[in-house]
Scaffold this motif. Structure first.
Motif, PDB file in Angstrom:
ATOM      1  N   ASP A   1       0.816  -1.221   0.000  1.00 64.20           N
ATOM      2  CA  ASP A   1       0.000   0.000   0.000  1.00 64.20           C
ATOM      3  C   ASP A   1       0.852   1.274   0.000  1.00 64.20           C
ATOM      4  O   ASP A   1       0.329   2.375   0.161  1.00 64.20           O
ATOM      5  CB  ASP A   1      -0.935   0.009   1.225  1.00 64.20           C
ATOM      6  CG  ASP A   1      -1.956  -1.114   1.144  1.00 64.20           C
ATOM      7  OD1 ASP A   1      -2.306  -1.499   0.007  1.00 64.20           O
ATOM      8  OD2 ASP A   1      -2.372  -1.624   2.194  1.00 64.20           O
TER       9      ASP A   1
ATOM     10  N   ALA B   1       2.058   4.679  -5.068  1.00 63.98           N
ATOM     11  CA  ALA B   1       0.928   5.364  -5.696  1.00 63.98           C
ATOM     12  C   ALA B   1       1.091   5.463  -7.207  1.00 63.98           C
ATOM     13  O   ALA B   1       0.125   5.723  -7.917  1.00 63.98           O
ATOM     14  CB  ALA B   1       0.796   6.765  -5.102  1.00 63.98           C
TER      15      ALA B   1
ATOM     16  N   ARG C   1       6.039   7.845  -7.036  1.00 59.97           N
ATOM     17  CA  ARG C   1       5.127   8.448  -6.041  1.00 59.97           C
ATOM     18  C   ARG C   1       4.757   7.435  -4.973  1.00 59.97           C
ATOM     19  O   ARG C   1       4.274   6.340  -5.290  1.00 59.97           O
ATOM     20  CB  ARG C   1       3.851   8.952  -6.715  1.00 59.97           C
ATOM     21  CG  ARG C   1       4.050  10.238  -7.515  1.00 59.97           C
ATOM     22  CD  ARG C   1       2.739  10.793  -8.033  1.00 59.97           C
ATOM     23  NE  ARG C   1       2.075   9.866  -8.937  1.00 59.97           N
ATOM     24  CZ  ARG C   1       0.886   9.318  -8.715  1.00 59.97           C
ATOM     25  NH1 ARG C   1       0.206   9.625  -7.629  1.00 59.97           N
ATOM     26  NH2 ARG C   1       0.364   8.476  -9.585  1.00 59.97           N
ATOM     27  N   ASN C   2       4.998   7.807  -3.703  1.00 53.00           N
ATOM     28  CA  ASN C   2       4.564   6.937  -2.604  1.00 53.00           C
ATOM     29  C   ASN C   2       3.366   7.571  -1.913  1.00 53.00           C
ATOM     30  O   ASN C   2       2.910   8.653  -2.300  1.00 53.00           O
ATOM     31  CB  ASN C   2       5.725   6.655  -1.636  1.00 53.00           C
ATOM     32  CG  ASN C   2       6.246   7.922  -0.982  1.00 53.00           C
ATOM     33  OD1 ASN C   2       5.472   8.752  -0.535  1.00 53.00           O
ATOM     34  ND2 ASN C   2       7.572   8.080  -0.939  1.00 53.00           N
ATOM     35  N   THR C   3       2.866   6.907  -0.876  1.00 57.87           N
ATOM     36  CA  THR C   3       1.621   7.374  -0.252  1.00 57.87           C
ATOM     37  C   THR C   3       1.861   8.150   1.050  1.00 57.87           C
ATOM     38  O   THR C   3       0.935   8.313   1.846  1.00 57.87           O
ATOM     39  CB  THR C   3       0.672   6.180   0.028  1.00 57.87           C
ATOM     40  OG1 THR C   3       1.374   5.216   0.820  1.00 57.87           O
ATOM     41  CG2 THR C   3       0.216   5.517  -1.252  1.00 57.87           C
TER      42      THR C   3
ATOM     43  N   THR D   1       3.307   0.332 -10.617  1.00 59.03           N
ATOM     44  CA  THR D   1       3.880   0.122  -9.283  1.00 59.03           C
ATOM     45  C   THR D   1       4.267  -1.354  -9.185  1.00 59.03           C
ATOM     46  O   THR D   1       3.785  -2.158  -9.988  1.00 59.03           O
ATOM     47  CB  THR D   1       2.852   0.410  -8.163  1.00 59.03           C
ATOM     48  OG1 THR D   1       1.790  -0.554  -8.285  1.00 59.03           O
ATOM     49  CG2 THR D   1       2.271   1.820  -8.241  1.00 59.03           C
TER      50      THR D   1
END
Ligand SMILES: Cc1cc2nc3c(=O)[nH]c(=O)nc-3n(C[C@H](O)[C@H](O)[C@H](O)COP(=O)(O)OP(=O)(O)OC[C@H]3O[C@@H](n4cnc5c(N)ncnc54)[C@H](O)[C@@H]3O)c2cc1C
Length: 290
Positions: free
Chosen positions: A149, A152, A156-158, A222
């Motif tokens: 999870d 993104a 890009r990470n969350t 991803t």
């Protein structure tokens, strides 16, 4: 390269204050991605916050229950040189020993590899197969998420503003389980994956698969977990026919792009072949440890 301030906080609280001071920040762990990106003008910041002086980020430990907690800024070389990690978490060693060369591994970190969020990052599918969880921290406290999870999109990470990745937590390997990670690259070293596969399986006494995780790299925007491949494995005997079915499921789940590194058909084929080989190798690891 643009000019920016360099900050070296000595504690998490100092790092959180720096992140909240209103300036545009980038975090620095090993710097093997971010310094290159700054130098090439692909990233910009007012301040670069070095994480390598914060004790919680620079330490790792094995817990009494067999799980592992790794500070996000621990160098990869420190991890794969640890004999306990070599013995109990060989799939972590598989990925850590192929990220760049020894000079890169002496600086580079799991936190940086994950946070850079490259679809081809080598630690991501390995950690997904190992069912790793991430501890994300900010001045408001901490939260935990599954590693799958964290991504993104490409680059890009969350993470939310003010947050950083604090720790990677890997659960104790189940008895009679094995994991393996590998990738395809067109030359032998210092290259990034055209496709990659990380797997983990657990067997019962008759070599039927009771639990499985399969993850792929470089075949989607991803890194991806492939539940259909796990479903093709669970409840089945650990043999070539079962592994072939999981390989087909992996290929079906791959949604790669066509670029200078590889074509769509090639990457889908690689997803299948790498998954089958990773499963063979994971099975061998279980048998060797009996
Ligand atoms: C010659 C060379 C070869 C390479 N080969 C490979 C390879 O084979 N496989 C591969 O996967 N990669 C490879 N890389 C890319 C890079 O080395 C890895 O991604 C590495 O793990 C990055 O870790 P780092 O600590 O250096 O990250 P950094 O460059 O310090 O940071 C990377 C990104 O993550 C952010 N970040 C870092 N730590 C945190 C944190 N704790 N919380 C939140 N955000 C954070 C930074 O702000 C930055 O955006 C290579 C790079 C080079 C230069």
């Amino acid at each position: 390269m643009d000019s920016f301030d360099y900050l070296a906080p000595r504690s998490l609280n100092e790092a959180f204050s720096a992140l909240g001071n209103g300036k545009t920040s980038l975090l620095l762990a090993g710097g093997t991605d971010v310094i290159v990106q700054l130098r090439e003008g692909r990233r910009h910041c007012d301040q670069l916050i070095d994480l390598k002086h914060i004790p919680e980020l620079m330490s790792y430990k094995a817990n009494a229950d067999g799980s592992l907690e790794i500070g996000a800024a621990v160098p990869l070389a420190e991890l794969y040189e640890n004999t306990d990690i070599q013995r109990r978490f060989p799939a972590l060693v598989d990925c850590a020993t192929i990220i760049g060369g020894i000079a890169i591994q002496s600086r580079a970190t799991l936190g940086g590899n994950l946070s850079n969020a490259s679809p081809a990052a080598d630690s991501s599918p390995a950690l997904m197969a190992l069912n790793a969880r991430l501890v994300i921290a900010s001045s408001a406290g901490s939260r935990e998420i599954a590693v799958e999870d964290y991504f993104a999109g490409p680059g890009r990470n969350t993470l939310q503003p003010g947050e950083l990745l604090l720790q990677v937590k890997i659960p104790a390997p189940a008895p009679n389980s094995g994991a393996f990670y590998h990738r395809f690259i067109p030359r032998n070293e210092m290259d990034i994956a055209v496709a990659s596969s990380g797997v983990a399986i657990t067997l019962d006494a008759d070599e039927n698969i009771t639990a499985a995780r399969v993850a792929l790299g470089a075949v989607a925007a991803t890194p991806v977990l492939v539940p259909a491949a796990a479903a093709a494995l669970i409840g089945k005997p650990a043999n070539a026919e079962t592994f072939a079915a999981a390989g087909e499921a992996a290929a079906a789940a791959a949604t790669p792009i066509d670029d200078m590194r590889g074509g769509i058909a090639q990457r889908k084929h690689l997803a299948k072949i790498l998954t089958i080989r990773a499963l063979d190798n994971a099975l061998n690891r279980i048998r060797e440890n009996r």
